[in-house]
Scaffold this motif. Structure first.
Motif, short mmCIF file in Angstrom:
data_model
loop_
_atom_site.label_atom_id
_atom_site.label_comp_id
_atom_site.label_asym_id
_atom_site.label_seq_id
_atom_site.Cartn_x
_atom_site.Cartn_y
_atom_site.Cartn_z
N MET A 104 0.84 -1.21 0.00
CA MET A 104 0.00 0.00 0.00
C MET A 104 0.87 1.25 0.00
N GLN A 105 1.92 1.23 0.82
CA GLN A 105 2.82 2.39 0.92
C GLN A 105 3.48 2.65 -0.43
N LYS A 106 3.87 1.60 -1.11
CA LYS A 106 4.52 1.74 -2.42
C LYS A 106 3.55 2.41 -3.40
N ASP A 107 2.30 2.00 -3.37
CA ASP A 107 1.28 2.58 -4.25
C ASP A 107 1.09 4.06 -3.93
N ALA A 108 0.96 4.38 -2.64
CA ALA A 108 0.75 5.78 -2.23
C ALA A 108 1.96 6.64 -2.62
N MET A 109 3.15 6.10 -2.44
CA MET A 109 4.37 6.87 -2.72
C MET A 109 4.62 7.05 -4.22
N SER A 110 3.89 6.31 -5.05
CA SER A 110 4.09 6.42 -6.50
C SER A 110 3.37 7.63 -7.09
N THR A 111 2.62 8.34 -6.26
CA THR A 111 1.87 9.49 -6.77
C THR A 111 2.79 10.69 -7.02
N ARG A 112 2.29 11.67 -7.72
CA ARG A 112 3.03 12.88 -8.07
C ARG A 112 3.72 13.51 -6.86
N LEU A 113 3.01 13.61 -5.73
CA LEU A 113 3.56 14.25 -4.54
C LEU A 113 4.25 13.27 -3.60
N GLY A 114 4.00 11.98 -3.78
CA GLY A 114 4.68 10.96 -2.97
C GLY A 114 4.41 11.06 -1.48
N ILE A 115 3.15 11.24 -1.12
CA ILE A 115 2.80 11.36 0.30
C ILE A 115 2.49 9.97 0.85
N PRO A 116 3.19 9.54 1.92
CA PRO A 116 2.92 8.21 2.48
C PRO A 116 1.57 8.16 3.20
N ILE A 117 1.00 6.96 3.31
CA ILE A 117 -0.26 6.80 4.05
C ILE A 117 0.03 6.62 5.53
N ILE A 118 -1.01 6.85 6.31
CA ILE A 118 -1.00 6.49 7.73
C ILE A 118 -1.86 5.24 7.81
N TYR A 119 -1.37 4.21 8.50
CA TYR A 119 -2.14 2.97 8.62
C TYR A 119 -2.68 2.85 10.04
N GLY A 120 -3.98 2.68 10.17
CA GLY A 120 -4.60 2.56 11.48
C GLY A 120 -5.14 1.16 11.71
N ILE A 121 -5.07 0.73 12.97
CA ILE A 121 -5.57 -0.62 13.29
C ILE A 121 -6.45 -0.56 14.53
N ASP A 122 -7.67 -1.09 14.39
CA ASP A 122 -8.58 -1.18 15.52
C ASP A 122 -8.26 -2.49 16.23
N ALA A 123 -7.31 -2.41 17.16
CA ALA A 123 -6.87 -3.62 17.86
C ALA A 123 -6.94 -3.36 19.37
N VAL A 124 -7.04 -4.43 20.13
CA VAL A 124 -7.03 -4.31 21.59
C VAL A 124 -6.01 -5.28 22.17
N HIS A 125 -5.61 -5.02 23.38
CA HIS A 125 -4.70 -5.92 24.11
C HIS A 125 -3.37 -6.09 23.38
N GLY A 126 -2.86 -5.04 22.76
CA GLY A 126 -1.70 -5.16 21.88
C GLY A 126 -2.27 -5.25 20.49
#
Ligand SMILES: *[C@@H]1O[C@H](CO)[C@@H](O)[C@H](O)[C@H]1NC(C)=O
Length: 143
Positions: A99-121
């Motif tokens: 996903m990061q590679k795809d996002a970084m391939s754009t004209r401006l090359g802005i990386p994504i933020i990845y969020g995870i709905d997780a508990v207990h670690g």
């Protein structure tokens, strides 16, 4: 000039020509202040890029090319949304890297933020360490 020196000179000129073509991007310069970098980046962004950057989509919908097509800023794994059943650390890493590679391939090359709905670690990683819930309650001492 000997042939080795000539070859070195030609190689040096080639490198300088290539470097000369790379545009200086203030927003990518870590020596600039955050405010200067943000102002520069915002000034370069189209409305579509701004909308995309303010958008978070679910992992399931972040299929190949979607992040770069819509300039998506963030991806979320909602509760139980895993790359595959019994997904290992390597499976998670590989998915996010793609996903990061795809996002970084754009004209401006802005990386994504990845969020995870997780508990207990990170309980969605197969065989991850799972911590007790509300550890703070365990240390409470009543009157
Ligand atoms: C996102 O993924 C879900 C589950 O596959 C699907 O039902 C939904 O239509 C998708 N949304 C879009 C906008 O593609």
């Amino acid at each position: 000039m000997g042939s080795v020196h000539k070859a070195t000179f030609v190689l040096l000129m080639f490198c300088l020509a290539v470097l000369g073509r790379a545009e200086y991007l203030k927003y990518k310069d870590p020596k600039q202040s955050i405010g200067v970098r943000i102002k520069d980046l915002l000034g370069r962004m189209t409305l579509a890029e701004k909308i995309g950057q303010m958008t978070q989509i679910e992992r399931e919908n972040a299929t190949t090319g979607v992040l770069s097509k819509y300039f998506i800023g963030s991806v979320l794994s909602g509760g139980g949304s895993v790359p595959s059943s019994k997904a290992s650390v390597a499976a998670w890493q590989s998915m996010v890297n793609e996903m990061q590679k795809d996002a970084m391939s754009t004209r401006l090359g802005i990386p994504i933020i990845y969020g995870i709905d997780a508990v207990h670690g990170h309980n969605n990683v197969y065989k991850a360490t799972v911590f007790p819930h509300n550890v703070g309650l365990g240390v409470f001492q009543g009157p």
